[in-house]
Design a protein around this motif. Structure first.
Motif, short mmCIF file in Angstrom:
data_model
loop_
_atom_site.label_atom_id
_atom_site.label_comp_id
_atom_site.label_asym_id
_atom_site.label_seq_id
_atom_site.Cartn_x
_atom_site.Cartn_y
_atom_site.Cartn_z
N PHE A 167 0.84 -1.20 0.00
CA PHE A 167 0.00 0.00 0.00
C PHE A 167 0.88 1.26 0.00
O PHE A 167 1.97 1.25 0.55
CB PHE A 167 -0.90 0.03 1.24
CG PHE A 167 -1.83 -1.14 1.37
CD1 PHE A 167 -3.02 -1.18 0.66
CD2 PHE A 167 -1.51 -2.21 2.20
CE1 PHE A 167 -3.88 -2.27 0.77
CE2 PHE A 167 -2.36 -3.29 2.32
CZ PHE A 167 -3.55 -3.33 1.60
N LYS A 168 0.34 2.34 -0.57
CA LYS A 168 1.05 3.61 -0.54
C LYS A 168 0.22 4.74 0.08
O LYS A 168 0.70 5.86 0.21
CB LYS A 168 1.50 4.02 -1.93
CG LYS A 168 0.37 4.27 -2.94
CD LYS A 168 0.94 4.61 -4.30
CE LYS A 168 -0.16 4.84 -5.33
NZ LYS A 168 0.38 5.12 -6.68
N ASP A 169 -1.02 4.45 0.46
CA ASP A 169 -1.88 5.44 1.10
C ASP A 169 -1.33 5.74 2.49
O ASP A 169 -1.38 4.90 3.40
CB ASP A 169 -3.30 4.86 1.18
CG ASP A 169 -4.33 5.85 1.72
OD1 ASP A 169 -3.95 6.70 2.55
OD2 ASP A 169 -5.49 5.78 1.32
N ALA A 170 -0.80 6.95 2.68
CA ALA A 170 -0.14 7.31 3.94
C ALA A 170 -1.09 7.22 5.12
O ALA A 170 -0.70 6.76 6.21
CB ALA A 170 0.45 8.71 3.83
N ALA A 171 -2.34 7.66 4.93
CA ALA A 171 -3.30 7.62 6.04
C ALA A 171 -3.62 6.18 6.43
O ALA A 171 -3.75 5.86 7.62
CB ALA A 171 -4.57 8.37 5.66
N LEU A 172 -3.75 5.30 5.45
CA LEU A 172 -4.02 3.89 5.73
C LEU A 172 -2.82 3.26 6.43
O LEU A 172 -2.98 2.51 7.41
CB LEU A 172 -4.33 3.14 4.44
CG LEU A 172 -4.51 1.63 4.57
CD1 LEU A 172 -5.66 1.29 5.52
CD2 LEU A 172 -4.76 1.00 3.19
N LEU A 173 -1.62 3.55 5.98
CA LEU A 173 -0.42 3.00 6.61
C LEU A 173 -0.28 3.49 8.05
O LEU A 173 0.13 2.74 8.93
CB LEU A 173 0.82 3.36 5.79
CG LEU A 173 0.92 2.63 4.44
CD1 LEU A 173 2.02 3.25 3.58
CD2 LEU A 173 1.17 1.14 4.64
N ASP A 174 -0.64 4.75 8.29
CA ASP A 174 -0.64 5.26 9.67
C ASP A 174 -1.63 4.49 10.53
O ASP A 174 -1.35 4.18 11.71
CB ASP A 174 -1.00 6.75 9.69
CG ASP A 174 0.14 7.63 9.22
OD1 ASP A 174 1.29 7.14 9.16
OD2 ASP A 174 -0.11 8.81 8.90
N LEU A 175 -2.79 4.15 9.96
CA LEU A 175 -3.79 3.38 10.69
C LEU A 175 -3.29 1.97 10.98
O LEU A 175 -3.44 1.46 12.11
CB LEU A 175 -5.09 3.34 9.89
CG LEU A 175 -6.30 2.65 10.52
CD1 LEU A 175 -6.64 3.25 11.88
CD2 LEU A 175 -7.51 2.75 9.59
N PHE A 176 -2.67 1.34 9.99
CA PHE A 176 -2.07 0.04 10.21
C PHE A 176 -1.00 0.11 11.31
O PHE A 176 -0.93 -0.77 12.17
CB PHE A 176 -1.44 -0.50 8.92
CG PHE A 176 -2.42 -1.07 7.94
CD1 PHE A 176 -3.55 -1.75 8.35
CD2 PHE A 176 -2.19 -0.96 6.57
CE1 PHE A 176 -4.45 -2.29 7.45
CE2 PHE A 176 -3.08 -1.49 5.65
CZ PHE A 176 -4.20 -2.16 6.09
N ASP A 177 -0.18 1.15 11.27
CA ASP A 177 0.86 1.30 12.30
C ASP A 177 0.25 1.41 13.69
O ASP A 177 0.77 0.83 14.67
CB ASP A 177 1.71 2.55 12.02
CG ASP A 177 2.65 2.37 10.84
OD1 ASP A 177 2.76 1.24 10.31
OD2 ASP A 177 3.28 3.37 10.42
N LYS A 178 -0.85 2.14 13.81
CA LYS A 178 -1.52 2.26 15.11
C LYS A 178 -1.99 0.90 15.61
O LYS A 178 -1.87 0.58 16.80
CB LYS A 178 -2.72 3.20 15.00
CG LYS A 178 -2.39 4.68 15.08
CD LYS A 178 -3.68 5.49 15.17
CE LYS A 178 -3.38 6.98 15.36
NZ LYS A 178 -4.62 7.77 15.51
N ILE A 179 -2.56 0.12 14.71
CA ILE A 179 -3.05 -1.21 15.10
C ILE A 179 -1.87 -2.08 15.53
O ILE A 179 -1.93 -2.76 16.57
CB ILE A 179 -3.82 -1.86 13.94
CG1 ILE A 179 -5.10 -1.08 13.64
CG2 ILE A 179 -4.15 -3.32 14.27
CD1 ILE A 179 -5.81 -1.53 12.37
#
Length: 352
Positions: A167-179
């Motif tokens: 993935f390259k969507d920064a907001a999605l990757l930030d969400l994954f990082d939080k999880i």
């Protein structure tokens, strides 16, 4: 692998701009209904539903602006089939996880080999077992592989890097990082058993290993369900080389350790996913037999003591019986039912 690809790095196009789909209200409504399934009577679900519109709008806003709070887990231990700590996310977080995977499922799924069977439509345990029976019928040798404490050993930095290749969507990757960062058993290690996202993270984490085993190390037949792997082939030495490569790659690149591999002739069968897989058919493993007998007697006791209604009893017994019915187990099931009937007769005699 074709010769012209062996010395080239294959660059896959990453997926971007998915957060709008994830935060779309229709997707959140679908996620809510999936999270509710079978849990409508639970207090936290009822509390969420009492202020449904406000709660759904809050989820939408928090996801859209990146302020969603994650990781308020409840922990409990199960002992069947082995002792494990399970994490239960709050209901609103389960809605979030379904919302993410409603959109991201296809992107995770598209990079998996055909013979990975967990969290995939049209796959599952029984498809994995059926394919394993076919492999044990066609090939002479097999090996069973299992990781040591897989979920506790997943390395956060390795997982995050693998997600960034997809993935390259920064907001999605930030969400994954939080999880990912919401849970650890040691610094930078571990994903929680019980999270929907953990199942997808596990498949992503092991996907490169699957591809290498099949395409580079030439596993003749390869089946994986989460962290359980079964490989079959006619060349025992080739199987050993494949396993050695997998062990080396997992240690160096994934920071995972395998339990000792179990090599057997196919005719002798392999225990895989609770069944003993043989050529042409499969049986219940010894552990599954003990589990079925124990659970059946436990459920019968709850029913006869009035702790469970007939509906509650059926809810628990149906999946239990379904699991054993898939195997060649008719005589075993009959023997278990005779034990239950004798217990019923003894209780009836005491109350007469």
């Amino acid at each position: 692998m074709p010769l012209f690809l062996q010395n080239q790095r294959i660059v896959m196009k990453r997926t971007g701009y998915l957060m709008d789909e994830i935060t779309d209200m229709d997707n959140l409504y679908l996620a809510y209904h999936k999270a509710c399934k079978g849990k409508q009577g639970k207090r936290e679900v009822r509390c969420f539903a009492e202020h449904f519109d406000e709660n759904m709008q809050a989820l939408h806003q928090e996801l859209a602006n990146g302020t969603i709070a994650l990781g308020n887990y409840t922990y409990f231990t199960i002992y069947d089939p082995k002792e494990r700590i399970i994490c239960a996310a709050p209901f609103r977080e389960r809605v979030v996880q379904h919302a993410i995977m409603n959109v991201c499922h296809r992107h995770f799924d598209s990079r998996l080999v055909d013979t990975t069977y967990a969290t995939r439509k049209g796959k599952g345990v029984y498809a994995a077992i059926n394919q394993s029976v076919k492999a044990m019928t066609q090939y002479e040798y097999s090996v069973k592989l299992d990781f040591r404490k897989f979920y506790d050993s997943v390395d956060h930095s390795v997982l995050k890097a693998k997600l960034r290749r997809l993935f390259k969507d920064a907001a999605l990757l930030d969400l994954f990082d939080k999880i990912i960062d919401s849970y650890c058993v040691a610094e930078g290690k571990g994903i929680p058993i019980g999270n929907l996202t953990s199942q997808y993270f596990a498949n992503r984490y092991l996907s490169d290993l699957d591809h290498r085993a099949k395409e580079r190390w030439h596993a003749a037949a390869y089946m994986r369900y989460m962290d359980d792997i079964l490989i079959a082939g006619n060349d025992r030495e080739a199987l050993k080389r494949c396993v050695a490569n997998m062990v080396d790659y997992s240690a160096k690149e994934l920071k995972l350790t395998f339990k000792p591999p179990i090599f057997k002739r196919a005719k002798d069968g392999q225990v895989f996913l609770g069944y003993k897989v043989m050529p042409y058919h499969y049986l219940l493993s010894g552990r599954s037999k003990r589990r079925f007998r124990s659970k059946l007697l436990q459920y019968e006791s709850k029913r006869t003591k009035g702790e469970w209604s007939e509906a509650e009893y059926a809810e628990h017994v149906v999946p239990l019986v379904s699991f054993v019915q898939h195997a060649d187990s008719k005589s075993f099931r009959r023997a278990c039912m005779e034990i239950v009937e004798k217990g019923d007769n003894r209780r009836a005699g005491r109350t007469a």
